[in-house]
Design a protein around this motif. Structure first.
Motif, PDB file in Angstrom:
ATOM      1  N   PRO A   1       7.941  -6.481  13.421  1.00 35.59           N
ATOM      2  CA  PRO A   1       8.871  -5.799  14.320  1.00 35.59           C
ATOM      3  C   PRO A   1      10.265  -5.664  13.701  1.00 35.59           C
ATOM      4  CG  PRO A   1       7.649  -7.511  15.489  1.00 35.59           C
ATOM      5  CD  PRO A   1       7.358  -7.696  14.032  1.00 35.59           C
ATOM      6  N   GLY A   2      10.896  -4.522  13.950  1.00 37.22           N
ATOM      7  CA  GLY A   2      12.261  -4.324  13.496  1.00 37.22           C
ATOM      8  C   GLY A   2      12.408  -3.948  12.040  1.00 37.22           C
ATOM      9  N   VAL A   3      11.294  -3.746  11.358  1.00 35.30           N
ATOM     10  CA  VAL A   3      11.339  -3.380   9.938  1.00 35.30           C
ATOM     11  C   VAL A   3      10.993  -1.901   9.801  1.00 35.30           C
ATOM     12  CG1 VAL A   3      10.407  -3.814   7.640  1.00 35.30           C
ATOM     13  CG2 VAL A   3      10.717  -5.720   9.241  1.00 35.30           C
ATOM     14  N   ARG A   4      11.897  -1.142   9.188  1.00 35.47           N
ATOM     15  CA  ARG A   4      11.697   0.298   9.046  1.00 35.47           C
ATOM     16  C   ARG A   4      10.574   0.610   8.048  1.00 35.47           C
ATOM     17  NH1 ARG A   4      17.623   1.413   7.112  1.00 35.47           N
ATOM     18  NH2 ARG A   4      17.192  -0.661   6.244  1.00 35.47           N
ATOM     19  N   SER A   5      10.087   1.828   8.111  1.00 35.61           N
ATOM     20  CA  SER A   5       9.079   2.286   7.151  1.00 35.61           C
ATOM     21  C   SER A   5       9.764   2.914   5.948  1.00 35.61           C
ATOM     22  CB  SER A   5       8.156   3.314   7.808  1.00 35.61           C
ATOM     23  OG  SER A   5       7.439   2.733   8.873  1.00 35.61           O
ATOM     24  N   GLY A   6       9.123   2.833   4.801  1.00 36.09           N
ATOM     25  CA  GLY A   6       9.666   3.435   3.598  1.00 36.09           C
ATOM     26  C   GLY A   6       9.803   2.425   2.480  1.00 36.09           C
ATOM     27  N   HIS A   7      10.719   2.701   1.538  1.00 37.80           N
ATOM     28  CA  HIS A   7      10.853   1.828   0.372  1.00 37.80           C
ATOM     29  C   HIS A   7      12.290   1.808  -0.146  1.00 37.80           C
ATOM     30  CE1 HIS A   7       9.884   5.850  -1.388  1.00 37.80           C
ATOM     31  NE2 HIS A   7      10.776   5.505  -2.285  1.00 37.80           N
ATOM     32  N   ILE A   8      12.539   0.897  -1.061  1.00 37.88           N
ATOM     33  CA  ILE A   8      13.845   0.784  -1.696  1.00 37.88           C
ATOM     34  C   ILE A   8      14.057   2.015  -2.577  1.00 37.88           C
ATOM     35  CG2 ILE A   8      15.253  -0.566  -3.295  1.00 37.88           C
ATOM     36  CD1 ILE A   8      13.535  -3.024  -2.498  1.00 37.88           C
ATOM     37  N   PRO A   9      15.127   2.767  -2.359  1.00 39.05           N
ATOM     38  CA  PRO A   9      15.371   3.945  -3.202  1.00 39.05           C
ATOM     39  C   PRO A   9      15.405   3.574  -4.683  1.00 39.05           C
ATOM     40  CG  PRO A   9      16.852   3.940  -1.318  1.00 39.05           C
ATOM     41  CD  PRO A   9      16.163   2.601  -1.317  1.00 39.05           C
ATOM     42  N   GLY A  10      14.668   4.332  -5.477  1.00 39.28           N
ATOM     43  CA  GLY A  10      14.629   4.074  -6.911  1.00 39.28           C
ATOM     44  C   GLY A  10      13.514   3.154  -7.346  1.00 39.28           C
ATOM     45  N   SER A  11      12.772   2.586  -6.386  1.00 42.28           N
ATOM     46  CA  SER A  11      11.675   1.690  -6.747  1.00 42.28           C
ATOM     47  C   SER A  11      10.396   2.478  -7.009  1.00 42.28           C
ATOM     48  CB  SER A  11      11.441   0.651  -5.643  1.00 42.28           C
ATOM     49  OG  SER A  11      11.069   1.272  -4.430  1.00 42.28           O
ATOM     50  N   LEU A  12       9.491   1.844  -7.731  1.00 38.51           N
ATOM     51  CA  LEU A  12       8.170   2.392  -8.015  1.00 38.51           C
ATOM     52  C   LEU A  12       7.142   1.682  -7.148  1.00 38.51           C
ATOM     53  CD1 LEU A  12       8.367   2.523 -11.922  1.00 38.51           C
ATOM     54  CD2 LEU A  12       8.770   4.388 -10.304  1.00 38.51           C
ATOM     55  N   ASN A  13       5.951   2.223  -7.084  1.00 38.98           N
ATOM     56  CA  ASN A  13       4.899   1.668  -6.239  1.00 38.98           C
ATOM     57  C   ASN A  13       3.630   1.438  -7.058  1.00 38.98           C
ATOM     58  OD1 ASN A  13       2.791   2.900  -3.548  1.00 38.98           O
ATOM     59  ND2 ASN A  13       3.545   0.842  -3.841  1.00 38.98           N
ATOM     60  N   LEU A  14       3.171   0.191  -7.078  1.00 37.68           N
ATOM     61  CA  LEU A  14       1.860  -0.134  -7.626  1.00 37.68           C
ATOM     62  C   LEU A  14       1.153  -1.042  -6.628  1.00 37.68           C
ATOM     63  CD1 LEU A  14      -0.388  -0.184  -9.670  1.00 37.68           C
ATOM     64  CD2 LEU A  14       0.864  -1.917 -10.972  1.00 37.68           C
ATOM     65  N   PRO A  15       0.356  -0.470  -5.710  1.00 31.29           N
ATOM     66  CA  PRO A  15      -0.341  -1.290  -4.726  1.00 31.29           C
ATOM     67  C   PRO A  15      -1.194  -2.364  -5.405  1.00 31.29           C
ATOM     68  CG  PRO A  15      -0.484   1.029  -4.140  1.00 31.29           C
ATOM     69  CD  PRO A  15       0.097   0.971  -5.518  1.00 31.29           C
ATOM     70  N   PHE A  16      -1.114  -3.582  -4.905  1.00 33.65           N
ATOM     71  CA  PHE A  16      -1.805  -4.677  -5.590  1.00 33.65           C
ATOM     72  C   PHE A  16      -3.314  -4.471  -5.623  1.00 33.65           C
ATOM     73  CE2 PHE A  16      -3.033  -6.469  -1.580  1.00 33.65           C
ATOM     74  CZ  PHE A  16      -4.016  -7.411  -1.858  1.00 33.65           C
TER      75      PHE A  16
ATOM     76  N   PRO B   1       0.826  -1.208   0.000  1.00 32.62           N
ATOM     77  CA  PRO B   1       0.000   0.000   0.000  1.00 32.62           C
ATOM     78  C   PRO B   1       0.860   1.259   0.000  1.00 32.62           C
ATOM     79  CG  PRO B   1      -0.812  -1.566   1.621  1.00 32.62           C
ATOM     80  CD  PRO B   1       0.504  -2.102   1.133  1.00 32.62           C
ATOM     81  N   ALA B   2       0.324   2.335  -0.569  1.00 31.96           N
ATOM     82  CA  ALA B   2       1.092   3.574  -0.724  1.00 31.96           C
ATOM     83  C   ALA B   2       1.556   4.145   0.607  1.00 31.96           C
ATOM     84  CB  ALA B   2       0.251   4.603  -1.480  1.00 31.96           C
ATOM     85  N   ASP B   3       0.730   4.032   1.667  1.00 34.80           N
ATOM     86  CA  ASP B   3       1.142   4.626   2.941  1.00 34.80           C
ATOM     87  C   ASP B   3       2.343   3.916   3.545  1.00 34.80           C
ATOM     88  OD1 ASP B   3      -0.298   2.335   3.598  1.00 34.80           O
ATOM     89  OD2 ASP B   3      -1.546   3.317   5.125  1.00 34.80           O
ATOM     90  N   ARG B   4       2.458   2.616   3.328  1.00 32.49           N
ATOM     91  CA  ARG B   4       3.632   1.894   3.805  1.00 32.49           C
ATOM     92  C   ARG B   4       4.834   2.198   2.918  1.00 32.49           C
ATOM     93  NH1 ARG B   4       1.933  -4.203   4.181  1.00 32.49           N
ATOM     94  NH2 ARG B   4       4.178  -4.430   4.588  1.00 32.49           N
ATOM     95  N   PHE B   5       4.641   2.215   1.617  1.00 26.52           N
ATOM     96  CA  PHE B   5       5.724   2.517   0.682  1.00 26.52           C
ATOM     97  C   PHE B   5       6.311   3.897   0.965  1.00 26.52           C
ATOM     98  CE2 PHE B   5       7.252   4.413  -3.275  1.00 26.52           C
ATOM     99  CZ  PHE B   5       8.040   3.409  -3.821  1.00 26.52           C
ATOM    100  N   GLU B   6       5.454   4.851   1.242  1.00 25.91           N
ATOM    101  CA  GLU B   6       5.908   6.230   1.446  1.00 25.91           C
ATOM    102  C   GLU B   6       6.409   6.497   2.859  1.00 25.91           C
ATOM    103  OE1 GLU B   6       2.749   8.785   0.141  1.00 25.91           O
ATOM    104  OE2 GLU B   6       2.736   7.923  -1.889  1.00 25.91           O
ATOM    105  N   GLY B   7       6.269   5.506   3.744  1.00 23.44           N
ATOM    106  CA  GLY B   7       6.752   5.657   5.115  1.00 23.44           C
ATOM    107  C   GLY B   7       5.787   6.381   6.025  1.00 23.44           C
ATOM    108  N   ARG B   8       4.521   6.495   5.617  1.00 30.03           N
ATOM    109  CA  ARG B   8       3.517   7.177   6.438  1.00 30.03           C
ATOM    110  C   ARG B   8       2.822   6.227   7.398  1.00 30.03           C
ATOM    111  NH1 ARG B   8      -0.526   8.257   3.592  1.00 30.03           N
ATOM    112  NH2 ARG B   8       0.049   7.509   1.517  1.00 30.03           N
ATOM    113  N   ALA B   9       3.000   4.926   7.209  1.00 29.76           N
ATOM    114  CA  ALA B   9       2.383   3.922   8.077  1.00 29.76           C
ATOM    115  C   ALA B   9       3.464   2.955   8.546  1.00 29.76           C
ATOM    116  CB  ALA B   9       1.286   3.167   7.334  1.00 29.76           C
ATOM    117  N   PRO B  10       3.364   2.465   9.777  1.00 26.15           N
ATOM    118  CA  PRO B  10       4.379   1.534  10.280  1.00 26.15           C
ATOM    119  C   PRO B  10       4.272   0.172   9.606  1.00 26.15           C
ATOM    120  CG  PRO B  10       2.583   1.739  11.857  1.00 26.15           C
ATOM    121  CD  PRO B  10       2.315   2.747  10.785  1.00 26.15           C
ATOM    122  N   GLU B  11       5.360  -0.524   9.577  1.00 22.49           N
ATOM    123  CA  GLU B  11       5.379  -1.879   9.051  1.00 22.49           C
ATOM    124  C   GLU B  11       4.810  -2.852  10.090  1.00 22.49           C
ATOM    125  OE1 GLU B  11       6.309  -3.314   5.957  1.00 22.49           O
ATOM    126  OE2 GLU B  11       5.916  -1.227   5.494  1.00 22.49           O
ATOM    127  N   PRO B  12       4.116  -3.892   9.643  1.00 26.35           N
ATOM    128  CA  PRO B  12       3.507  -4.824  10.598  1.00 26.35           C
ATOM    129  C   PRO B  12       4.502  -5.745  11.294  1.00 26.35           C
ATOM    130  CG  PRO B  12       3.090  -5.545   8.344  1.00 26.35           C
ATOM    131  CD  PRO B  12       3.734  -4.202   8.255  1.00 26.35           C
TER     132      PRO B  12
END
Length: 284
Positions: free
Chosen positions: A188-203, A175-186
């Motif tokens: 533990p120990g996993v940061r919010s955000g995305h791989i630099p240079g990647s694109l986002n297409l929520p399923f 989802p876009a909110d997780r990709f963009e770092g606006r929502a926490p990851e489900p």
């Protein structure tokens, strides 16, 4: 080569009981839902189906969720499920199209040549009033010969090389909110955000009412997120499940899948040596 990735309920209903047909329930649910695929399978499944547990048929030594197992373990599990060489496999799940795509991808990665997904999954089967059975499956063991095709699988280093060389687009199905770092990851120990240079297409933008969008609607979803289907695509997500839905969609749209990043964000987001970007994807 034109590959038929879907079969209809009519097609499957006409072939129930055929010995060379392996019907596979690949249902899996996110932990917060409280739903357990194996328990739901015992309550109701398509006649003759077996249950493929992506958490059990996996490499459990990595600490990452449902990673591909080695060939020996996969062969043993397939044999136990009665899914053998020369069979045609039809995979479905209870949401309609979710983890079935992960099982479809896994079977193909290990060399199964004839694999399709039931269009609409169990919900469509039930809507059409098709037969349902309950209880455990009791398959006859059949030998399966695994032939792992490494081209199906992208490692963390493969993703790094891909981005450095610009040889493929890396596309994230979260989802876009997780990709963009606006929502926490489900996890533990996993940061919010995305791989630099990647694109986002929520399923969720390519699946509608438990079915993959087709034709112009699917192409529009790709275009809206800056994907160029003339270029190869490496798919990723949270743990490699919806990345398979995305791989399926790319293939259906005529694009080239250059691998599914099996570790996905569960691996990348937990490693201190992997950079993290936030905010919307940057497209050129």
């Amino acid at each position: 080569m034109t590959r038929e990735n879907f079969v209809t309920c009519d097609w499957l209903a006409a072939r129930l009981g055929e010995p060379e047909l392996g019907i596979v329930d690949g249902s899996w649910h996110l932990p917060p839902t409280g739903r357990v695929g194996s328990e739901e399978f015992r309550l109701a499944h398509i006649p003759g189906a077996v249950f493929f547990d992506i958490d059990a048929i996996a490499d459990t030594s990595t600490g990452l969720p449902h990673m591909l197992p080695d060939e020996t373990k996969f062969a043993d599990e397939m044999t136990t499920l009665g899914l053998g060489d020369g069979m045609r496999f039809v995979v479905y799940d209870s949401p309609g199209l979710f983890a079935a795509a992960r099982v479809w991808w896994t079977l193909r990665a290990f060399g199964a040549e004839d694999v399709a997904i039931l269009d609409g999954g169990l919900p469509q089967w039930r809507r059409e009033g098709r037969p349902i059975e309950s209880g455990d499956a009791h398959p006859r063991p059949r030998s399966f010969t695994p032939r792992l095709n490494r081209a199906f699988v992208a490692s963390l280093d493969d993703v790094r090389r891909t981005l450095a060389a610009g040889s493929a687009q890396v596309v994230d199905a979260r989802p876009a909110d997780r990709f963009e770092g606006r929502a926490p990851e489900p996890r533990p120990g996993v940061r919010s955000g995305h791989i630099p240079g990647s694109l986002n297409l929520p399923f969720v933008e390519i699946v509608e009412h438990g079915r993959l969008k087709r034709g112009a609607a699917l192409n529009q979803a790709f275009a809206a997120r800056g994907l160029d289907l003339s270029k190869p695509v490496v798919t990723t997500c949270g743990s490699g499940v919806t990345a398979a839905v995305l791989a399926l969609a790319v293939e259906e749209a005529g694009g080239q899948v250059a691998g599914l990043y099996d570790g996905s964000w569960s691996e990348w987001g937990a490693r201190a040596d992997c950079p993290v970007a936030t905010g919307p994807a940057t497209t050129s």
